[in-house]
Design an enzyme around this catalytic site. Structure first.
Site, short mmCIF file in Angstrom:
data_model
loop_
_atom_site.label_atom_id
_atom_site.label_comp_id
_atom_site.label_asym_id
_atom_site.label_seq_id
_atom_site.Cartn_x
_atom_site.Cartn_y
_atom_site.Cartn_z
N THR A 358 38.30 39.30 40.77
CA THR A 358 38.15 38.85 42.15
C THR A 358 36.79 38.21 42.36
OG1 THR A 358 37.07 40.81 43.10
CG2 THR A 358 39.46 40.90 42.83
N ASP A 359 36.69 37.41 43.41
CA ASP A 359 35.37 36.96 43.84
C ASP A 359 34.61 38.17 44.38
OD1 ASP A 359 33.26 35.21 44.40
OD2 ASP A 359 34.63 33.65 45.08
N TRP A 360 33.35 38.00 44.65
CA TRP A 360 32.44 39.12 44.90
C TRP A 360 32.63 39.71 46.31
CZ3 TRP A 360 32.69 38.22 40.30
CH2 TRP A 360 31.72 38.50 39.33
N LEU A 362 34.95 41.95 47.88
CA LEU A 362 36.20 41.97 48.64
C LEU A 362 36.52 43.34 49.21
CD1 LEU A 362 36.67 39.17 47.29
CD2 LEU A 362 39.07 39.78 47.12
#
Length: 649
Positions: A358-360, A362
């Site tokens: 995931t992107d940072w 979440l």
């Protein structure tokens, strides 16, 4: 009670607090380190030497580099506790001290975390390095970190990742300046060269520098399409054309990874699936006001084309974006929470079996001293708790959580029966498989002298200098008669340029009225936003406002002026274009690179990776998901003059 007694009591209490603040961190570090065992001994069996990572006195399959990767993965997985598997699934930021020692900063509700805590307590072994210093210090820090990881129960090595750090940008939330590394144009500039071989060479050089620094995962490339010119991340892309982005992205990945992932590779985490470019009104999904991705041109599949090329190139990892799709067949959830996107589209349709991270941030926001600095980017599932968000993301199909340090959530989900341990094993296998393929279990340590000789090597820097010059785009050169290249040593008025560098090309004067020519280095305008993270991203309108526009135009009316624009995003500059003598576009280039082109020491060959719009009205009317669709662009996609052309605009 006597006042003196009260004052003495307060001083005693204050002294106690001061002493606690001074010594508590050291005590916490000692407690963390006490959890670790000895370093792995070197043992010999039948003439073969190996590192006894689990310290059991014998050669395990996972410790034997002669064994097949899958056998090593299964052997190690069978020995891991649930807590150790959960630790694999978190990938957070980490710092280093300038002298190469490990950081032991206090952790305050999600703030900077102690190295000993994340290694020894949380059992994590994937980290995103931010600040780096001298090459030798980087290597020595890396070795200290790996030595600490070696002391964990199973000796699982650390994987270090990095955002892009070879260009000019400086945004801790997206990309970092080159520093000691060789310096190249931004990805938009690489695309402007239209030279896939050069892009692959860049990837190979960056790979060598990353390896010398111990960086084994590139949190890039961005193969998003810059179809929305207001988007604050345009400069991290290869432009707005899917075919161009596919070609450049594929070359980039092959430069970093090689044809197959191995011990000399840097794994690429290609982002942001399924394409982060079509942001509503150009706002960014880092923020709640920019969480919607929209497709008014019904062009969702167009944004998938560069990812298809990345899969063909063998990208090892994928990062979905924060945004959530609006007006599509997909549920309005952030892409990392969206099962139809991760499992249905990425895993099943495209057959991708690599790591999905995931992107940072979440799951949790970032708090410092009790104050929320950055909110959690849980778009579409804001109402859920962090543990509930983790469950949704796991069910969607992600393997790893970026920017988070809470593996206890995974443990709790399994212990409570909400997620099966076999589901965790699926992700653990992918994460372990990559560590083995990269050779981290066999050769995790660096040679500091090699780091000094490799990072920022002179031939690497020279090639970056050539790439900067090749990326420059000549947009305008006089009115009928060419102005460039300049000749001789004219009197020049400069702005945003080093006077010493400029003095090697002309006589620098302080007043435009005294100059033969002015050379202005300008950057695309943006709206200054409030908020810690908001202020780091350049967003909003693309045109100059008063009084700055009038100031610039005043110089253009005083003296023939060469304007060099840093197009971090496309800018709206019709008045500047009309009045300047010549116009250059740069996408990350130093003063000498620009001046070499201005004075004819290097001939311009670059082509625009996106169109330059003619007005903000045209920008607002264009559709976020369509490439080159603004009305009457000032300069179209692909435009670029050369000095040999006779048709000057």
């Amino acid at each position: 009670m006597p006042i003196a007694y009260i004052l003495l009591s307060l001083l005693a209490i204050g002294g106690g607090i001061f002493a606690w603040l001074k010594f508590a961190p050291a005590l916490a570090t000692r407690r963390n380190l006490a959890r670790l065992g000895p370093e792995a001994p070197i043992l010999t069996e039948n003439g073969f030497q190996f590192r006894d990572l689990n310290k059991n006195g014998k050669l395990d399959i996972y410790e034997d580099p002669r064994q097949p990767v899958e056998a090593r993965v299964e052997d190690l997985l069978s020995q891991m506790t649930l807590e150790e598997k959960a630790g694999l699934m978190f990938h957070s930021m980490i710092g280093m001290q300038p002298d190469g020692t490990l950081t032991e900063s206090l952790n305050r509700e999600g703030g900077p975390t102690k190295t000993s805590e994340v290694i020894a307590v949380k059992l994590m072994n994937h980290f995103n390095i931010l600040n780096v210093y001298e090459p030798r210090a980087i290597a020595e820090w890396h070795n200290r970190l790996q030595k600490m990881a070696e002391r964990t129960r199973l000796g699982i090595p650390v994987t270090i990742s990095s955002d892009p750090r070879h260009a000019f940008s400086n945004n801790v939330g997206a990309n970092l300046p080159a520093g000691h590394f060789s310096q190249w144009p931004e990805p938009t500039g690489l695309a402007a060269t239209r030279d896939a071989a050069l892009v692959r060479e860049f990837g190979d050089i960056a790979r060598q520098e990353y390896l010398a620094a111990g960086i084994r995962v590139a949190l890039h490339p961005m193969v998003d399409l810059a179809t929305e010119p207001r988007w604050c991340r345009v400069n991290g892309t290869f432009g707005e054309d899917a075919d161009l982005v596919s070609e450049m992205g594929s070359a980039y990945i092959r430069g970093f990874q090689g044809e197959t992932l191995g011990k000399h590779s840097v794994a690429c985490m290609t982002k942001h699936f399924p394409g982060g470019g079509p942001q509503m009104n150009g706002e960014d999904a880092h923020f709640a006001y920019g969480k919607e991705q929209v497709y008014p041109g019904n062009n969702f599949d167009y944004h998938l084309k560069p990812f298809e090329a990345a899969f063909a190139a063998g990208t090892s990892q994928i990062m979905p974006y924060y945004g959530m799709p609006v007006g599509t067949q997909y549920e309005q959830k952030g892409f990392s929470f969206n099962k139809a996107i991760i499992t249905g589209l990425l895993r099943e349709k495209y057959g991708f079996d690599g790591i999905v991270c995931t992107d940072w941030l979440l799951l949790n926001g970032l708090k410092m001293f009790g104050k929320e600095l950055i909110e959690a980017k849980a778009w579409g599932v804001e109402h859920l708790t962090p543990i509930e968000r983790a469950q949704v993301a796991l069910e969607a199909g992600v393997d790893q959580f970026g920017g988070e340090t809470c593996p206890e959530l995974i443990v709790e989900l399994v212990r409570s029966g909400k997620v099966s341990e076999e589901r965790i094993n699926q992700s653990a296998r992918r994460l372990l498989r990559e560590k083995f393929r990269l050779g981290l279990f066999d050769h995790p340590y660096l040679d500091p002298e090699f780091a000094e000789k490799t990072i920022g090597r002179e031939d690497f820097k020279s090639k970056g200098e050539v790439a900067q010059r090749k990326s420059l785009v000549l947009l305008k050169n006089g009115q009928g008669q060419p102005v460039l290249p300049l000749s001789g040593k004219p009197k020049i008025y400069i702005e945003n340029m080093n006077p010493e560098t400029a003095g090697q090309y002309g006589e620098v004067v302080s007043d435009p009225a005294q100059a033969d020519f002015a050379i202005l280095r300008l950057a695309a305008p943006y709206e200054k936003r409030k908020g810690f993270l908001d202020s780091l991203f350049h967003a909003g309108d693309l045109d100059f406002k008063s009084p700055e526009k009038e100031r610039i135009l005043g110089i253009l009316e005083t003296v023939p002026t060469v304007v060099d624009f840093y197009f971090e995003r496309p800018a709206v500059i019709p008045e500047i274009n009309a009045k300047c003598a010549a116009l250059l576009a740069n996408f990350g280039a130093n003063d000498a690179a620009v001046l070499d082109v201005v004075f004819g020491r290097f001939a311009p060959t670059g082509k625009l990776p996106f169109e330059i719009p003619s007005s903000m009205e045209a920008v607002r009317k264009q559709k976020e998901d369509l490439p080159y669709d603004s009305e009457n662009p000032l300069y179209p996609f692909g435009f670029g003059l050369t000095y040999s052309e006779s048709n000057f605009s």
